[in-house]
Enzyme design. Structure first.
Site, PDB file in Angstrom:
ATOM      1  N   SER A 126       0.840  -1.194   0.000  1.00 27.90           N
ATOM      2  CA  SER A 126       0.000   0.000   0.000  1.00 27.90           C
ATOM      3  C   SER A 126       0.871   1.237   0.000  1.00 27.90           C
ATOM      4  CB  SER A 126      -0.862  -0.011   1.261  1.00 27.90           C
ATOM      5  OG  SER A 126      -1.476   1.244   1.448  1.00 27.90           O
ATOM      6  N   TYR A 150      -1.421  -0.912  10.848  1.00 25.93           N
ATOM      7  CA  TYR A 150      -1.733  -1.469   9.524  1.00 25.93           C
ATOM      8  C   TYR A 150      -0.576  -1.217   8.552  1.00 25.93           C
ATOM      9  CZ  TYR A 150      -3.565  -1.639   4.770  1.00 25.93           C
ATOM     10  OH  TYR A 150      -3.714  -1.887   3.425  1.00 25.93           O
ATOM     11  N   LYS A 154       2.374  -3.781   6.503  1.00 27.95           N
ATOM     12  CA  LYS A 154       2.761  -3.791   5.086  1.00 27.95           C
ATOM     13  C   LYS A 154       4.275  -3.622   4.949  1.00 27.95           C
ATOM     14  CE  LYS A 154      -1.345  -4.372   3.366  1.00 27.95           C
ATOM     15  NZ  LYS A 154      -1.708  -5.700   2.873  1.00 27.95           N
TER      16      LYS A 154
END
Ligand code: NAD
Ligand code: UFG
Length: 338
Positions: A126, A150, A154
């Site tokens: 992302s 989050y 990644k």
């Protein structure tokens, strides 16, 4: 015959569109999804669109025994790994759930791939790994500085995959950093199906347009951007998944680790999105400006030239099409898949 592609998270928003793109480009697909954020109806819609249902296994990427069984029962050649939890705010509240699901889950998946001697994986990363960029557009060499658990999952997984690839130079990894996916399948039969109030702009605007929510709250109009509202690089989900199919093909002939931004290369403000959606839907989109949302950045868009030069891929669906396709999906499925 070439083996199948295992699509983890294949019932989710992006994974379901990827299944269609893979099937349409001649791949056989096996889906693994625990449906924690999706509905089996999405699989039925894949079949409706493609005329073929992907083999679907309900299960968890953290279930090593299940993965071993899956790899021995099916002739899998490569993996497209979408499964993961993705809500930034929730990850701040429940960091352990995010590290467990996303990081531990991917470690288990890679261990099972090792046992099955599988060497090719396309990973959903992302633009959130860039955090608040020093400038725009953002290229793949920008420093990584995620700002949420989050985002850290990644970045950590990019590192895990980098180290995993280094062990064996026949391994193939594509790290695809998505900007802001939006839009839906043009048939109106498949799209994003958020549970509860959407966190993201486009599904929220779509629910305002259809009358499910009374107004949009615009998070801040005092950013240093042309109209003061946040600017993002919205990419049509069909362009995004086309990027996955070409990245998978690229890995066939290019072992190693390859990182690509997948975005359009241009920014759209919140108010421009509201305007485009109103035009596509013919509905009013009432809104009020409220305070900034904690953790938001002013602007973010991609330098997507690496994907253009190496993959010969470019996003070519525009904002109007993104809004029209979202609107067709929203109108035809006001309750999502349920
Ligand atoms: P989604 O929630 O719609 O899809 C994820 C799917 O994975 C769901 O079907 C869910 O049930 C499944 N899943 C989650 N944990 C699982 C587990 N442990 N085992 C098996 N299945 C599991 O999300 P999406 O928007 O389709 O995103 C797909 C991927 O792309 C995610 O990894 C996400 O982090 C990443 N991504 C999404 C965006 C975005 O804005 N949508 C942006 C950048 C990156
Ligand atoms: N926005 C509003 N009102 C809303 C929702 C969003 O004004 O109700 C604004 C935001 O402030 C931002 C823009 O719309 O300026 C886009 O917000 P989104 O939540 O749709 O997208 P973000 O860029 O904040 O986040 C997305 C993904 C994250 C990912 C991040 C970076 O949701 O998972 O991009 O790639 F981490």
């Amino acid at each position: 015959m070439a083996g199948a592609v295992l699509v983890t998270g294949g019932a989710g928003y992006i994974g379901s569109h990827a299944c269609v793109a893979l099937i349409e480009s001649g791949h056989e697909v096996v889906v693994l999804d625990n449906f924690c954020n999706s509905h089996p109806e999405a699989i039925r819609r894949i079949e409706e669109i493609c005329g073929v249902a992907p083999v679907t296994i309900q299960g968890d990427i953290r279930d090593r025994a299940l993965l071993d069984e899956l790899f021995s029962a099916h002739n899998i050649e490569s993996v497209m790994h979408f499964a993961g939890l993705k809500a930034v705010g929730e990850s701040v509240e429940m960091p352990l759930a995010y590290y467990e699901n996303n990081v531990a889950g991917t470690l288990t998946l890679l261990q099972a791939m090792d046992s099955a001697a599988l060497s090719s994986i396309v990973f959903s990363s992302s633009a959130t790994v860039y955090g608040d960029p020093a400038s725009v557009p953002i290229n793949e060499h920008f420093p990584l500085a995620p700002t949420s658990p989050y985002g850290w999952t990644k970045q950590m997984l990019e590192q895990v995959l980098t180290d995993w690839q280094r062990v064996d130079d026949t391994r193939r990894v594509a790290l695809l950093r998505y900007f802001n996916p939006a839009g839906a399948h043009p048939s109106g039969r498949m799209g994003e199906d958020p549970q509860g109030p959407p966190n993201n702009l486009v599904p929220f605007v779509a629910q305002v347009a259809v009358g499910k929510r009374d107004k949009l709250r615009v998070f801040g109009d005092d950013y240093p951007t042309p109209d003061g509202t946040g600017v993002r690089d919205y990419i049509h989900v069909l362009d995004l998944v086309d990027g996955h199919v070409v990245a998978l093909d690229y890995l066939q002939t290019h072992p190693g680790l390859h990182t690509f931004n997948l975005g359009t290369g241009s920014g759209v403000s919140v108010l421009e999105m509201v305007q485009a959606f109103a035009a596509a839907s013919g509905r009013d989109i009432p809104y009020e400006v409220v305070d900034r949302r904690a953790g938001d950045i002013a602007e973010c868009w991609a330098d997507a030239s690496r994907a253009r030069d190496l993959l010969n891929w470019e996003a070519n669906r525009d904002l109007a099409q993104m809004c029209e396709d979202t609107w067709r999906w929203q109108q035809g499925n006001p309750g999502g898949y349920r």
